[in-house]
Motif scaffolding. Structure first.
Motif, short mmCIF file in Angstrom:
data_model
loop_
_atom_site.label_atom_id
_atom_site.label_comp_id
_atom_site.label_asym_id
_atom_site.label_seq_id
_atom_site.Cartn_x
_atom_site.Cartn_y
_atom_site.Cartn_z
N ASN A 144 0.83 -1.21 0.00
CA ASN A 144 0.00 0.00 0.00
C ASN A 144 0.87 1.26 0.00
N ASP A 145 1.94 1.23 0.79
CA ASP A 145 2.88 2.36 0.80
C ASP A 145 3.55 2.51 -0.56
N ASN A 146 3.96 1.38 -1.16
CA ASN A 146 4.58 1.45 -2.49
C ASN A 146 3.62 2.05 -3.51
N HIS A 147 2.34 1.68 -3.36
CA HIS A 147 1.33 2.18 -4.30
C HIS A 147 1.16 3.69 -4.20
N HIS A 148 1.26 4.23 -2.98
CA HIS A 148 1.04 5.67 -2.76
C HIS A 148 2.33 6.49 -2.77
N ARG A 149 3.48 5.82 -2.92
CA ARG A 149 4.75 6.55 -2.80
C ARG A 149 4.85 7.70 -3.81
N LYS A 150 4.41 7.46 -5.01
CA LYS A 150 4.52 8.49 -6.05
C LYS A 150 3.66 9.71 -5.69
N GLU A 151 2.44 9.47 -5.18
CA GLU A 151 1.55 10.58 -4.81
C GLU A 151 2.13 11.37 -3.65
N VAL A 152 2.67 10.65 -2.66
CA VAL A 152 3.23 11.34 -1.50
C VAL A 152 4.49 12.13 -1.89
N SER A 153 5.32 11.52 -2.75
CA SER A 153 6.52 12.23 -3.21
C SER A 153 6.13 13.49 -3.97
N SER A 154 5.06 13.38 -4.76
CA SER A 154 4.58 14.54 -5.52
C SER A 154 4.09 15.63 -4.57
N TYR A 155 3.41 15.23 -3.49
CA TYR A 155 2.91 16.20 -2.51
C TYR A 155 4.07 16.96 -1.84
N PHE A 156 5.08 16.20 -1.39
CA PHE A 156 6.23 16.85 -0.74
C PHE A 156 7.04 17.68 -1.74
N TYR A 157 7.06 17.25 -3.00
CA TYR A 157 7.76 18.04 -4.02
C TYR A 157 7.06 19.39 -4.19
N GLN A 158 5.72 19.35 -4.19
CA GLN A 158 4.97 20.61 -4.32
C GLN A 158 5.26 21.55 -3.16
N VAL A 159 5.33 20.98 -1.95
CA VAL A 159 5.62 21.81 -0.77
C VAL A 159 7.01 22.42 -0.87
N ARG A 160 8.01 21.57 -1.24
CA ARG A 160 9.39 22.08 -1.35
C ARG A 160 9.52 23.12 -2.45
#
Length: 474
Positions: free
Chosen positions: A346-362
């Motif tokens: 489940n974490d692997n499945h959402h990793r891309k979305e979470v990385s995208s979220y943190f990228y937007q914040v940074r």
């Protein structure tokens, strides 16, 4: 030197006789001491919470270690031993705390500290579910902000500078004293600079005195942090004195000078930050809708279907080359392995979305930081937060460190679970530990760059003021 002392003595007497100036100086100083108390109480409360969760974690793991010495005759003793020694129970029962400890001067500039979570309890279950199930921001706090010492220094002290200096030239003219000052041999500009110097010493001294109170109540004194804090205050106050010198050099009447100074205060401290915030929201919006999906609790579709459970385990093991031999052991603790594998997948499945979220914040923080040079107030607030490690960057580092920590936790339990190994008492000597990874070099570079930007702006304003003062007529 004698002239300086004479003029400073005159300014001192004028302050004593001016009830309004005494009241606002005293009021802002009292507000500053309250702001230190407020920040200190917030950080003390957080430190107590941290101590409590650390104590809870310590007692929990001590009980697990002690269970190895019990005879397991009681049901509770047997249950505790199973949780302590069997990965099938331990991977989701053992709780670890990832903690962002407060900097010793954090009470002076709370920054993001009372908005963002400063600790997480982690188990081997889904990282992203545990990370995002806590509300990221308190809307009331976002609206009200913090009343800490940095707020007093950045927002209220410029008002002091304006109140004490706006009439240094114009009021002399309006009171008919200017012809007498012109008769002095040292020049009107030098007299004005000496008088401004008096208020510079008074207000900067008050700021350093308040900061010193903040330093004294801290848990420990860090010389570099204190040096950088005082440097930031000196640069910021110097900017406002240079700005006031520029307005005075225009030689307008006292009312117009005061209105212009108040307008600039509104511009730098209210308007520009608000415009920058609106611009960031429009140009660099942060889409967190995908994060809402991450926080939904999920499980196996059919918890009674053993074949489905085995299929989930095998899918997980395809990504773990180091656990190849676990394929043949799938028949033992199958459901526990299936749940563990499901959370990891489940974490692997959402990793891309979470990385995208943190990228937007940074990316948003990076783009906003490009405009810091244009507003010394925002720049100084950012510098103070970075000095005491309450800025958004430190929380980004915190989240990244949590991801590494969680990887260590799952590796510790999952390796034993899928290889059908038990947790021994000796394994408790090598439990996963949280380490905060901070890029200190980049942070120090950002602070130095910010200070240099304010200094350059200050010297530029001061140079222009010197030229204008001689060329402008009242």
């Amino acid at each position: 030197m004698k002239l300086i002392l004479l003029l400073w003595q005159r300014e001192g007497i004028s302050i004593i006789r001016n009830t309004f100036q005494i009241i606002i100086l005293s009021t802002i100083f009292l507000l500053g001491t309250y702001a230190i108390y407020y920040g200190y109480s917030k950080i003390t409360e957080q430190q107590k919470t941290i101590n409590n969760v650390q104590q809870i974690e310590k007692e929990e793991f001590e009980s697990y270690k002690e269970s190895f010495y019990s005879d397991h005759t009681l049901v509770k003793e047997k249950q505790l031993f199973d949780i302590a020694s069997k990965p099938a129970y331990a991977w989701y029962r053992h709780g670890y705390h990832a903690i962002l400890n407060p900097h010793s001067l954090a009470h002076m500039s709370l920054g993001q500290r009372d908005i963002e979570p400063y600790y997480y309890k982690l188990t081997g279950t889904s990282l992203y579910y545990q990370l995002f199930q806590i509300e990221l921001a308190n809307p009331l706090k976002l609206y009200a902000g913090n009343f800490d010492l940095s707020f007093v220094l950045i927002y209220l002290f410029p008002l002091l500078i304006i109140a004490f200096t706006y009439g240094l030239y114009a009021e002399e003219k309006e009171n008919g004293m200017l012809p007498l000052l012109r008769l002095q041999t040292i020049g009107l500009r030098k007299i004005l600079l000496i008088r401004i110097g008096f208020y510079y010493v008074l207000i900067v001294g008050s700021g350093i005195l308040l900061s010193s109170i903040g330093f004294l109540v801290s848990r420990e004194l860090e010389v570099l942090s204190i040096f950088l804090w005082i440097s930031a205050i000196l640069c910021y106050f110097s900017f406002w004195f240079a700005l006031m010198f520029l307005l005075i050099s225009l030689k307008k009447n006292s009312s117009l000078t005061a209105i212009s100074a108040a307008s600039l205060w509104l511009l730098f401290l209210i308007v520009l930050p608000a415009v920058l915030n609106v611009y960031a929201n429009l140009v660099y919006p942060i889409d967190n809708t995908s994060i809402a999906d991450v926080t939904r609790r999920r499980s196996l579709e059919n918890e009674d279907d053993l074949n489905e459970a085995k299929a989930v385990v095998l899918e997980y093991l395809q990504n773990r080359n180091d656990l190849k031999e676990a394929d043949s052991l799938i028949g033992v603790n199958t459901m526990a392995k299936a749940y563990a594998a499901f959370t990891a997948l489940n974490d692997n499945h959402h990793r891309k979305e979470v990385s995208s979220y943190f990228y937007q914040v940074r990316r948003r923080q990076k783009k906003i930081s490009l405009f810091r040079w244009a507003n010394p107030a925002v720049n100084t607030q950012g510098i103070l937060n970075e000095i005491v490690e309450t800025d958004s960057g430190i929380f980004q580092s915190f989240y990244q460190s949590i991801e590494s920590f969680h990887k260590g936790i799952t590796s510790f339990y999952f390796d034993k679970l899928f290889l059908n190994q038990e947790i021994t008492k000796k394994d408790y000597e090598t439990l996963p530990e949280f380490n905060l990874n901070i890029d200190v070099t980049t942070r120090n570079h950002t602070i130095r760059s910010g200070l240099m930007e304010i200094l350059v702006t200050t010297f530029l304003l001061f140079g222009i003021s010197l030229v204008l003062f001689n060329k402008t007529t009242f």
